[in-house]
Design an enzyme around this catalytic site. Structure first.
Site, PDB file in Angstrom:
ATOM      1  N   CYS A 136       0.832  -1.204   0.000  1.00  0.00           N
ATOM      2  CA  CYS A 136       0.000   0.000   0.000  1.00  0.00           C
ATOM      3  C   CYS A 136       0.866   1.253   0.000  1.00  0.00           C
ATOM      4  O   CYS A 136       1.367   1.673   1.048  1.00  0.00           O
ATOM      5  CB  CYS A 136      -0.939   0.005   1.197  1.00  0.00           C
ATOM      6  SG  CYS A 136      -2.001   1.464   1.245  1.00  0.00           S
ATOM      7  N   CYS A 139      -0.513   4.145   2.069  1.00  0.00           N
ATOM      8  CA  CYS A 139      -0.328   3.990   3.530  1.00  0.00           C
ATOM      9  C   CYS A 139       1.141   4.222   3.912  1.00  0.00           C
ATOM     10  O   CYS A 139       1.421   4.839   4.930  1.00  0.00           O
ATOM     11  CB  CYS A 139      -0.692   2.586   3.997  1.00  0.00           C
ATOM     12  SG  CYS A 139      -2.092   1.834   3.210  1.00  0.00           S
ATOM     13  N   ASP A 140       2.051   3.684   3.141  1.00  0.00           N
ATOM     14  CA  ASP A 140       3.443   3.592   3.599  1.00  0.00           C
ATOM     15  C   ASP A 140       4.438   4.476   2.845  1.00  0.00           C
ATOM     16  O   ASP A 140       5.598   4.574   3.246  1.00  0.00           O
ATOM     17  CB  ASP A 140       3.925   2.130   3.478  1.00  0.00           C
ATOM     18  CG  ASP A 140       3.080   1.189   4.330  1.00  0.00           C
ATOM     19  OD1 ASP A 140       2.541   1.665   5.348  1.00  0.00           O
ATOM     20  OD2 ASP A 140       2.958   0.012   3.980  1.00  0.00           O
TER      21      ASP A 140
END
Ligand code: NDP
Length: 311
Positions: A136, A139-140
């Site tokens: 992701c 997200c990261d």
């Protein structure tokens, strides 16, 4: 004894549905899962910093966010069962929801079983998961690990294109590894990645192993035409090869789309069976964010509350 509402799944959608339903005095009972479909708590349990969930200006660790949601659901009276649902019967009401240990009857059900990002399970993947390997980018991507280093993204669909473009903001270069010689992404996304000076496409290429010390330093890639292998020095490897919705136990009873996601009707979380709703990633392959999952969890609880009051 017949429950009013059973919630299956304990990610942001499930806990939000539980908080709303518990506050509406529906005394929801949640199967929070055990092993199937990942950890109880969903995909955020395997994420590190969550920086885009509103209300946490400094970010919050994924597992901590899920602990807070769980506590909030318990505080309002949600009953939790840490077990996997292995069978449901939605053919007649009350519906049956069964784990290996017990069978529960309920007037209404909200399904929040989520989806799992597909992985390649290459050598070294477990070691570097969250230390260079992720599924992701949104997200990261901002993790300091990925600043100004070269990064590889695997996949050729819209997700891979989107992740590759997103990562160009942080990485010095993005290598897109496509297993075939064509992209599946929409034309507009294809154009964007093909014309981006920070993105290099490797056709018919797949990673086969990951290497490093505490963090990822390089991957070995294999050419799918002639099987030759080469090393790519990257500090990040992102999988964008699709998701698998956790819907196996509902097949044959609920309408699923061709990818296996539960179909919901229009601007609601209603499934094809009255009294059964679906929220979160199990019915959404487009947005897949914690906050959108939470939003649909709220919708499902409000719809269930109204329906129970009327039926
Ligand atoms: P897709 O199924 O569209 O694409 C998956 C990609 O991963 C394909 O290129 C596929 O290759 C590749 N792949 C699959 N398995 C492997 C494997 N084992 N090894 C290497 N490569 C693999 O998934 P997406 O997640 O990209 O998209 C899902 C849906 O969501 C689509 O309908 C998409 O349009 C939509 N979407 C829309 C967005 C938007 O509108 N903003 C953003 C993201 C997704 P191959 O082609 O060879 O099968």
């Amino acid at each position: 004894m017949v429950e009013q509402l059973v919630i299956i799944g304990s990610g942001p959608a499930g806990f939000t549905a539980a908080i709303y339903a518990a506050r509406a005095q529906l005394y929801p009972l949640m199967f929070e899962g055990f092993q199937q479909g990942g950890l109880p708590g969903g995909q955020l349990m395997t994420t590190t910093e969550v920086e885009n969930f509103p209300g946490f200006s400094q970010g919050i660790q994924g597992p901590e966010l899920m602990r807070e949601m769980r506590q909030q659901a318990i505080r309002w009276g949600t009953k939790l069962i840490t077990d996997d649902v292995v069978r449901v019967d939605f053919r007649q009401r009350p519906f049956t929801i069964a784990s290996e240990e017990m069978e529960i009857l309920s007037q209404a059900v909200i399904i929040c079983t989520g989806a799992l990002a597909k992985r390649l399970h290459i050598q070294g993947e477990e070691q570097f998961w969250n230390n260079g390997i992720s599924a992701c980018a949104i997200c990261d991507g901002t993790n300091p690990l990925f600043q100004d280093v070269e990064i590889a993204v695997v996949g050729g669909g819209d997700s891979a294109a989107e992740e590759a473009l997103y990562l160009t903001k942080y990485a010095s270069k993005v290598h897109l590894l496509v297993r075939s010689n064509r992209l599946r992404a929409s034309k507009v996304m294809q154009e964007r990645i093909l014309n981006h000076d920070k993105i290099q496409i490797h056709w018919q290429a797949l990673p086969i192993s990951a290497h490093g010390d505490e963090v990822l330093r390089s991957i070995t890639i294999q050419d799918q035409k002639d099987q030759t292998i080469s090393e790519l020095a990257v500090g990040g490897l992102f999988y964008a090869i699709g998701h698998t919705p956790n819907t196996q136990i509902f097949a044959g009873q609920l309408e699923l789309d061709e990818q296996g996601y539960i179909k919901t009707s229009g601007k609601s979380t209603a499934t094809n069976i009255a009294g059964v709703w679906a929220a979160g990633d199990v019915q959404d392959h487009l947005y897949r964010q914690a906050v959108t999952a939470a939003g649909t969890g709220c919708m499902a609880a409000l719809e269930a509350e109204r329906w129970l009051a009327e039926s």
